[in-house]
Write a protein that holds these residues in place. Structure first.
Motif, PDB file in Angstrom:
ATOM      1  N   GLU A 401       0.843  -1.284   0.104  1.00  0.00           N
ATOM      2  CA  GLU A 401      -0.046  -0.013  -0.046  1.00  0.00           C
ATOM      3  C   GLU A 401       0.986   1.193   0.093  1.00  0.00           C
ATOM      4  O   GLU A 401       0.629   2.246  -0.638  1.00  0.00           O
ATOM      5  N   LEU A 402       1.950   1.171   0.846  1.00  0.00           N
ATOM      6  CA  LEU A 402       2.856   2.443   0.819  1.00  0.00           C
ATOM      7  C   LEU A 402       3.604   2.723  -0.560  1.00  0.00           C
ATOM      8  O   LEU A 402       3.649   3.709  -0.965  1.00  0.00           O
ATOM      9  N   THR A 403       3.991   1.493  -1.319  1.00  0.00           N
ATOM     10  CA  THR A 403       4.776   1.600  -2.473  1.00  0.00           C
ATOM     11  C   THR A 403       3.651   2.362  -3.477  1.00  0.00           C
ATOM     12  O   THR A 403       4.206   3.079  -4.560  1.00  0.00           O
ATOM     13  N   ARG A 404       2.462   2.266  -3.375  1.00  0.00           N
ATOM     14  CA  ARG A 404       1.627   2.804  -4.123  1.00  0.00           C
ATOM     15  C   ARG A 404       1.515   4.251  -3.965  1.00  0.00           C
ATOM     16  O   ARG A 404       1.264   5.014  -4.870  1.00  0.00           O
ATOM     17  N   ALA A 405       1.645   4.878  -2.572  1.00  0.00           N
ATOM     18  CA  ALA A 405       1.634   6.187  -2.454  1.00  0.00           C
ATOM     19  C   ALA A 405       2.970   6.702  -2.865  1.00  0.00           C
ATOM     20  O   ALA A 405       3.004   7.818  -3.298  1.00  0.00           O
ATOM     21  N   VAL A 406       4.037   5.864  -2.720  1.00  0.00           N
ATOM     22  CA  VAL A 406       5.299   6.480  -3.307  1.00  0.00           C
ATOM     23  C   VAL A 406       5.200   6.732  -4.754  1.00  0.00           C
ATOM     24  O   VAL A 406       5.720   7.934  -4.952  1.00  0.00           O
ATOM     25  N   ARG A 407       4.449   5.783  -5.701  1.00  0.00           N
ATOM     26  CA  ARG A 407       4.506   6.017  -7.061  1.00  0.00           C
ATOM     27  C   ARG A 407       3.703   7.505  -7.145  1.00  0.00           C
ATOM     28  O   ARG A 407       4.103   8.108  -8.134  1.00  0.00           O
ATOM     29  N   ALA A 408       2.492   7.711  -6.483  1.00  0.00           N
ATOM     30  CA  ALA A 408       1.853   8.835  -6.715  1.00  0.00           C
ATOM     31  C   ALA A 408       2.921  10.067  -6.420  1.00  0.00           C
ATOM     32  O   ALA A 408       2.637  11.160  -7.349  1.00  0.00           O
ATOM     33  N   HIS A 409       3.436  10.214  -5.343  1.00  0.00           N
ATOM     34  CA  HIS A 409       4.425  11.327  -5.318  1.00  0.00           C
ATOM     35  C   HIS A 409       5.298  11.524  -6.210  1.00  0.00           C
ATOM     36  O   HIS A 409       5.767  12.637  -6.634  1.00  0.00           O
ATOM     37  N   LEU A 410       5.833  10.317  -6.631  1.00  0.00           N
ATOM     38  CA  LEU A 410       7.131  10.528  -7.855  1.00  0.00           C
ATOM     39  C   LEU A 410       6.448  10.906  -8.745  1.00  0.00           C
ATOM     40  O   LEU A 410       7.131  11.546  -9.776  1.00  0.00           O
ATOM     41  N   SER A 411       5.142  10.571  -9.477  1.00  0.00           N
ATOM     42  CA  SER A 411       4.406  11.153 -10.440  1.00  0.00           C
ATOM     43  C   SER A 411       4.366  12.625 -10.480  1.00  0.00           C
ATOM     44  O   SER A 411       4.431  13.329 -11.516  1.00  0.00           O
ATOM     45  N   THR A 412       3.705  13.065  -9.238  1.00  0.00           N
ATOM     46  CA  THR A 412       3.588  14.474  -9.075  1.00  0.00           C
ATOM     47  C   THR A 412       4.998  15.210  -9.606  1.00  0.00           C
ATOM     48  O   THR A 412       4.995  16.351 -10.092  1.00  0.00           O
TER      49      THR A 412
END
Length: 514
Positions: A401-412
């Motif tokens: 779940e946390l890796t999905r949040a990491v991806r979202a921040h990196l996309s931004t």
């Protein structure tokens, strides 16, 4: 011509037919001999039911002329085009080999070969985009692989630039203006008939990568409603979930390439290709939290007068599938974080170049991008640390779940970096060849004029067309001063394009209501 098919030995437009190479949704392709040179060409005759009116025929010739400007080692060159009676034809360089669609009949490709094909195709697309030419029909069937001997790597060439766009008004297309065969690779916005831009080709290239890696199209179905739902609504598929053994880094590549919103995608086809190359890195070379290794039991001691009993040491059980997924996901986002950090290092000098080479005005709306990208990267690092800690505690579900949040921040963070570096690249390209931008916008106006002529409403819209052409002339004239404002030049011409796109939508709506 028997049953609409030319026989070997027949002569058409000066070319002597040798054999049929293939039949597709847009026409029949023949191998033919050049009338004056000792070489073979691929002669495509478009189906006459697709080109039954003057507007479509004229549009095809304009698009073919536009595509004929492309000279690149990864583009199938257009040698000639024309019409013979009511039959439209186009002569292209003959490529001896196979297309990627036929290659897939043997199953999905090895990842390295798939990435090579995508990388070479991306070179062709980015080159065309720089000249204002979109493909709009990127798919395996249009990627040709030329045989070059046992000791040389196959050559990759992209065919059929502009033909799908030229035919978008025909009765054989879907109501959204797309060939049915192209729907499995169509971006969500294409279904809404929105103004096309290079990100549609980026999306289609991502779909093609997914197909080459897995042997399947990203979204199942064959009808317009099924495919619209997949591209516009369904979750983006993960290639590693379809084919065992694929590096999970490809999941991130597809996630960004097939983003529902164009602004969330890679900025260019080359960026997509670079990410695919990075995804090939073996997992063993990535930074992965180490799995605990079982400890070997101590060797028994030599017998003495005292009997020694040894207790067996328990071995660590292998990780569960979810734990393994979490480890791979952490490895993937760790690699992506490093790449984003490297790209972010280019942001400050790019921002400075915008102001020094051009003007502060052209970067005023980007002033907060560096702060936002830095904050997003820091947040991604913090969450990634938490993901590693969650995995160490045995909570693989939380780690994922946390890796999905990491991806979202990196996309931004990536979007903010790309906005600055992308604008700098655009301004430099326009400064190097300002006439290309004007030609692109004029072409769009003339294209709309042809549509109005075909609808029988040319007089109704002519004043609008004349006003926009005059506006283009004024914008171009303002660039000839001592201190040209390239950003005003770009935004002004883009505004003309948007105005014409809205005008075309009005023309189409009014025609449907009549």
């Amino acid at each position: 011509m028997a049953n609409g098919v030319l026989r070997p030995g027949a002569v058409f437009a000066g070319y002597r037919i040798e054999r049929v190479l293939g039949v597709g949704g847009m026409g029949t392709v023949y191998l033919a001999a050049h009338p004056r040179l000792p070489r073979q060409i691929a002669l495509k005759l478009l189906h006459q039911n697709l080109t039954s009116d003057d507007y479509v025929r004229s549009r095809f010739e304009l698009e073919a002329e536009h595509a004929a400007r492309l000279e690149h080692p990864n583009v199938v060159a257009v040698e000639d085009r024309g019409r013979d009676g009511g039959q439209l034809w186009i002569a292209m360089r003959y490529v001896a080999g196979i297309d990627a669609e036929k290659l897939l009949s043997e199953g999905p490709l090895e990842p390295a070969r798939a990435v090579y094909i995508i990388t070479e195709t991306a070179e062709a697309l980015d080159y065309a985009h720089e000249l204002g030419v979109l493909h709009r029909d990127v798919k395996p069937a249009n990627i040709l692989l030329e045989r070059r001997g046992s000791n040389r790597r196959e050559r990759v060439l992209l065919a059929d630039f502009g033909i799908a766009k030229a035919l978008e008004e025909t009765t054989q297309l879907t109501s959204s203006g797309m060939m049915v065969a192209s729907l499995p690779y169509a971006a969500p916005e294409a279904f809404d008939n929105l103004d096309p831009d290079p990100r549609m080709d980026v999306y289609a290239l991502g779909c093609t990568l997914f197909r080459l890696l897995t042997g399947r199209q990203p979204y199942p179905g064959s009808t317009l409603p099924q495919l619209w739902y997949g591209h516009a609504q369904a979750p983006i598929p993960q290639p590693s979930a379809v084919r065992d053994g694929l590096p999970v880094g490809f999941d991130d590549v597809i996630l960004r390439a097939l983003a529902k919103k164009p602004n969330d995608r890679f900025r260019s086809c080359g960026e997509l290709a670079d990410a695919a190359v990075a995804a090939l890195t073996p997992v063993s070379q990535l930074v992965v939290p180490p799995e605990p290794e079982p400890q070997a039991a101590p060797a028994p001691e030599e017998p003495t007068t005292v009997e020694v009993r040894t207790r067996p040491v328990a071995t660590t059980p292998p990780p569960s599938p979810k734990e393994r997924d979490a480890r791979l996901a952490i490895a993937s986002v760790t690699t992506r974080l490093s790449a984003v950090q490297t790209r972010a290092e280019r942001l400050e000098p790019a921002f400075a170049s915008l102001k020094s080479e051009f003007s502060a005005q052209c970067s005023a709306d980007l002033i907060s991008n560096e702060r936002i990208s830095s904050a997003e990267i820091v947040e991604a690092e913090t969450i990634l640390t938490s993901a590693v800690e969650a995995l160490d505690r045995g909570d693989a579900e939380r780690a994922l779940e946390l890796t999905r949040a990491v991806r979202a921040h990196l996309s931004t963070a990536e979007r903010n970096v790309d906005a600055v570096t992308g604008r700098l690249a655009l301004l430099r390209a326009v400064r190097a060849n300002p006439k290309a931008k004007v030609a692109e916008v004029r072409f769009k106006v003339h294209d709309a004029q042809m549509l109005a002529l075909n609808h029988g409403t040319a007089d109704q819209w002519q004043a609008e067309f004349d006003a926009q052409l005059e506006r283009i002339d004024r914008i171009a004239a303002e660039l000839s001063g001592r201190h040209p404002d390239y950003w005003a030049y770009i935004t002004g011409l883009d505004d003309v394009k948007s105005h014409i796109s809205a005008l075309v939508q009005r023309m189409k709506r009014e025609r449907r209501l009549r």
